[in-house]
Motif scaffolding. Structure first.
Motif, PDB file in Angstrom:
ATOM      1  N   LEU A 260      45.274  44.330  46.289  1.00 47.84           N
ATOM      2  CA  LEU A 260      45.822  45.226  47.303  1.00 47.84           C
ATOM      3  C   LEU A 260      46.126  44.485  48.600  1.00 47.84           C
ATOM      4  O   LEU A 260      47.136  44.759  49.257  1.00 47.84           O
ATOM      5  CB  LEU A 260      44.854  46.387  47.559  1.00 47.84           C
ATOM      6  CG  LEU A 260      44.696  47.374  46.399  1.00 47.84           C
ATOM      7  CD1 LEU A 260      43.483  48.265  46.610  1.00 47.84           C
ATOM      8  CD2 LEU A 260      45.965  48.203  46.208  1.00 47.84           C
ATOM      9  N   VAL A 261      45.284  43.527  48.958  1.00 45.38           N
ATOM     10  CA  VAL A 261      45.531  42.701  50.148  1.00 45.38           C
ATOM     11  C   VAL A 261      46.843  41.941  49.993  1.00 45.38           C
ATOM     12  O   VAL A 261      47.627  41.834  50.944  1.00 45.38           O
ATOM     13  CB  VAL A 261      44.340  41.746  50.402  1.00 45.38           C
ATOM     14  CG1 VAL A 261      44.714  40.631  51.365  1.00 45.38           C
ATOM     15  CG2 VAL A 261      43.149  42.528  50.927  1.00 45.38           C
ATOM     16  N   VAL A 262      47.112  41.425  48.796  1.00 45.83           N
ATOM     17  CA  VAL A 262      48.385  40.734  48.545  1.00 45.83           C
ATOM     18  C   VAL A 262      49.545  41.696  48.778  1.00 45.83           C
ATOM     19  O   VAL A 262      50.540  41.342  49.428  1.00 45.83           O
ATOM     20  CB  VAL A 262      48.441  40.139  47.122  1.00 45.83           C
ATOM     21  CG1 VAL A 262      49.841  39.624  46.803  1.00 45.83           C
ATOM     22  CG2 VAL A 262      47.420  39.029  46.963  1.00 45.83           C
ATOM     23  N   LEU A 263      49.429  42.917  48.275  1.00 44.03           N
ATOM     24  CA  LEU A 263      50.507  43.898  48.469  1.00 44.03           C
ATOM     25  C   LEU A 263      50.732  44.192  49.950  1.00 44.03           C
ATOM     26  O   LEU A 263      51.877  44.337  50.392  1.00 44.03           O
ATOM     27  CB  LEU A 263      50.198  45.183  47.700  1.00 44.03           C
ATOM     28  CG  LEU A 263      50.275  45.071  46.176  1.00 44.03           C
ATOM     29  CD1 LEU A 263      49.809  46.360  45.517  1.00 44.03           C
ATOM     30  CD2 LEU A 263      51.690  44.723  45.728  1.00 44.03           C
ATOM     31  N   VAL A 264      49.663  44.262  50.733  1.00 49.16           N
ATOM     32  CA  VAL A 264      49.797  44.469  52.176  1.00 49.16           C
ATOM     33  C   VAL A 264      50.521  43.279  52.806  1.00 49.16           C
ATOM     34  O   VAL A 264      51.458  43.449  53.598  1.00 49.16           O
ATOM     35  CB  VAL A 264      48.419  44.703  52.843  1.00 49.16           C
ATOM     36  CG1 VAL A 264      48.538  44.706  54.369  1.00 49.16           C
ATOM     37  CG2 VAL A 264      47.806  46.012  52.356  1.00 49.16           C
ATOM     38  N   ALA A 265      50.114  42.075  52.448  1.00 58.26           N
ATOM     39  CA  ALA A 265      50.730  40.867  53.014  1.00 58.26           C
ATOM     40  C   ALA A 265      52.210  40.774  52.644  1.00 58.26           C
ATOM     41  O   ALA A 265      53.023  40.290  53.439  1.00 58.26           O
ATOM     42  CB  ALA A 265      49.995  39.617  52.535  1.00 58.26           C
ATOM     43  N   LEU A 266      52.564  41.267  51.464  1.00 57.78           N
ATOM     44  CA  LEU A 266      53.969  41.245  51.021  1.00 57.78           C
ATOM     45  C   LEU A 266      54.804  42.359  51.648  1.00 57.78           C
ATOM     46  O   LEU A 266      56.016  42.397  51.479  1.00 57.78           O
ATOM     47  CB  LEU A 266      54.037  41.374  49.494  1.00 57.78           C
ATOM     48  CG  LEU A 266      53.564  40.185  48.686  1.00 57.78           C
ATOM     49  CD1 LEU A 266      53.457  40.556  47.203  1.00 57.78           C
ATOM     50  CD2 LEU A 266      54.516  39.010  48.882  1.00 57.78           C
ATOM     51  N   GLY A 267      54.148  43.287  52.347  1.00 57.09           N
ATOM     52  CA  GLY A 267      54.858  44.419  52.943  1.00 57.09           C
ATOM     53  C   GLY A 267      55.115  45.536  51.952  1.00 57.09           C
ATOM     54  O   GLY A 267      55.903  46.445  52.212  1.00 57.09           O
TER      55      GLY A 267
END
Length: 117
Positions: free
Chosen positions: A92-99
């Motif tokens: 989920l953190v990756v998805l946040v970082a990817l926008g």
């Protein structure tokens, strides 16, 4: 080649990088920056979770529940318990970082609103 994607602030600071076919999430302690914890997440896991959750607001437990039935198929390092919850949180953190997701905090809990694809 390592590509910096972004930073996400939870209880601990996280930096997200992309390397060939996986993302690396590093937790950084601001007081001792040389000490980091990292988690490598294949891009297929990030895409899978995004496709399953788009348009929803979820917790790490919700994301873990989605990953659990396909843990072996996706070759996840964990297939059950609290470890899978934390692994799902890093995805989920990756998805946040990817926008592709927004992060909000209520009390001690974090909620992730996944964008529509």
């Amino acid at each position: 080649m390592i590509k910096f994607i972004g930073e996400v602030e939870l209880r601990n600071h996280r930096r997200v990088y992309y390397l060939q076919d996986f993302y690396r999430v590093e937790q950084v302690n601001p007081n001792r920056e040389q000490k980091t914890y990292s988690c490598d997440i294949p891009d297929k896991v990030v895409e899978y979770l995004y496709n399953q959750l788009n348009g929803r607001t979820v917790t790490k437990k919700d994301a873990s529940t989605v990953l659990k039935p396909v843990a072996n198929e996706l070759n996840l390092p964990y297939s059950d318990s609290h470890q899978l919850d934390y692994y799902a949180q890093e995805v989920l953190v990756v998805l946040v970082a990817l926008g592709k997701a927004n992060l909000s905090k209520e009390g001690r809990g974090y909620f992730y609103t996944i964008a529509y694809s």
